[in-house]
Motif scaffolding. Structure first.
Motif, short mmCIF file in Angstrom:
data_model
loop_
_atom_site.label_atom_id
_atom_site.label_comp_id
_atom_site.label_asym_id
_atom_site.label_seq_id
_atom_site.Cartn_x
_atom_site.Cartn_y
_atom_site.Cartn_z
N PRO A 20 9.05 3.85 -0.44
CA PRO A 20 8.48 5.12 -0.94
C PRO A 20 7.10 4.94 -1.57
O PRO A 20 6.76 3.88 -2.09
N ASP A 21 6.32 6.00 -1.52
CA ASP A 21 5.01 6.02 -2.16
C ASP A 21 5.13 5.69 -3.65
O ASP A 21 6.09 6.10 -4.32
N LYS A 22 4.17 4.96 -4.15
CA LYS A 22 4.00 4.74 -5.59
C LYS A 22 5.28 4.26 -6.27
O LYS A 22 5.61 4.69 -7.38
N SER A 23 5.98 3.34 -5.62
CA SER A 23 7.24 2.83 -6.18
C SER A 23 7.16 1.38 -6.62
O SER A 23 8.12 0.84 -7.17
N VAL A 65 2.17 2.13 -1.43
CA VAL A 65 3.41 1.97 -2.21
C VAL A 65 3.14 1.59 -3.66
O VAL A 65 4.06 1.65 -4.49
N THR A 67 2.08 1.92 -7.51
CA THR A 67 1.93 2.96 -8.51
C THR A 67 0.45 3.14 -8.83
O THR A 67 -0.39 2.27 -8.54
N ASP A 196 10.13 -3.68 -13.99
CA ASP A 196 9.28 -3.21 -12.89
C ASP A 196 9.72 -3.83 -11.57
O ASP A 196 10.41 -4.85 -11.54
N THR A 197 9.25 -3.24 -10.49
CA THR A 197 9.52 -3.78 -9.17
C THR A 197 8.29 -4.49 -8.63
O THR A 197 7.20 -3.91 -8.61
#
Length: 319
Positions: A20-23, A65, A67, A196-197
């Motif tokens: 997903p976007d910005k993940s 992807v 953030t 965080d990822t």
């Protein structure tokens, strides 16, 4: 803290498209350098334009992807690093922060020309001002103690000296370009928070995920070679005794710790600040403390400090 460490076997570009976007808070990765390395089920050998197109595609997805306050660290060899820089800055509009040089003492030997002794890492952020950077988590000990200095340590700078992953290293895996854990430790601690990822689209031997595992980050590792995915899973199941590499300055004892109270405070804090993930280095640090300050510590009744750091080193380091 519950951590999710996910391994994905597949093509980096195609798998990135599924994220997903910005993940993702941080991307730290060592992509193929296009130097004809053998990665088992694939050969790192594309035509010049093909390699740049491949790089542009995965970097475009990587930016998507991230953030808005995310950061990207990309290892790259000399031949292509200027092109990768241009893609990141000019094509993708990311903000250059640092050009990091990883210096190592041993490597390929050449008889005509100078032997290479470094790799480079590009650090780019998505936002020019708002991005995560925890300087205190990556400081290195001062060479001299001064009241005007930050006792917490100094900025490590953009030249990082870590030993190469020699084949005699107990943590060495069957991977042609395995990187030291100390490199990823610094990037991950500096540019992400616990929970965080962190993403490595070219996870290889699993260094990024191993560091995520030990620093309370979530991690996603992608690799096209199923053998490397299995290698990563096996590595994550191994007992942890400390990261396989360390900036030697982390064991440095500042000179001029002459005030007994400051000296005791510093010795206790040093272990927590600099050696939390390196319990196997605490003994060397304490030996240097003894070499420099034993007479003064006898005078001030501080010899019991040496008793603190015995068999329970790992417990002390994480307290």
């Amino acid at each position: 803290m519950d951590k999710e460490l996910k391994t994905i076997c597949g093509d980096a570009i195609e798998e990135l498209k599924k994220i997903p976007d910005k993940s993702i808070r941080l991307i730290a990765t060592d992509p193929p350098y296009n130097l004809n390395k053998n990665y088992g089920n694939n050969q790192d050998k594309l035509k010049f334009d093909e390699y740049l197109d491949f790089s542009r595609q995965w970097l475009t997805e990587a930016k998507r992807v991230l953030t808005d306050d995310g950061t990207m660290y990309v290892f790259m060899g000399m031949r292509y690093i200027s092109y990768i820089y241009t893609i990141l800055e000019q094509d993708l509009g990311m903000t250059f922060n640092s050009w990091i040089t990883w210096y190592y003492t041993q490597g390929i030997g050449k008889t005509k020309g100078f032997s290479p002794r470094h790799d480079d890492i590009l650090m780019f952020t998505k936002n020019p001002k708002k991005f995560v950077f925890h300087l205190d988590d990556v400081r290195v000990p001062q060479k001299y103690y001064r009241s005007v200095n930050n006792m917490r340590g100094a900025n490590p700078g953009n030249v990082w000296e870590f030993s190469h992953m020699h084949y005699c290293n107990k943590n060495r895996k069957q991977h042609p370009t395995q990187k030291p854990e100390g490199l990823f430790e610094r990037m991950i601690l500096a540019s992400s928070d616990p929970g965080d990822t962190v993403l490595d689209p070219f996870v290889g031997s699993g260094t990024a995920l191993r560091v995520c595992q030990q620093t309370d980050r979530n991690g996603i590792g992608i690799d096209i070679n199923p053998d490397y995915i299995d290698m990563t899973k096996e590595r994550l199941s191994e007992k942890f005794d400390g990261f396989d590499s360390i900036d030697e300055r982390m064991k440095r004892v500042p000179n001029d710790l002459n005030d007994p109270q400051i000296r005791e405070e510093y010795i206790k804090n040093h272990v927590k600040w600099f050696l939390k993930n390196h319990p196997d280095a605490i003994g060397e640090f304490m030996q240097e403390v003894r070499d420099k300050y034993e007479p003064k510590m006898k005078e001030s009744g501080q010899m019991s400090l040496f008793d603190l750091y015995g068999p329970e080193l790992a417990t002390v380091a994480n307290s």
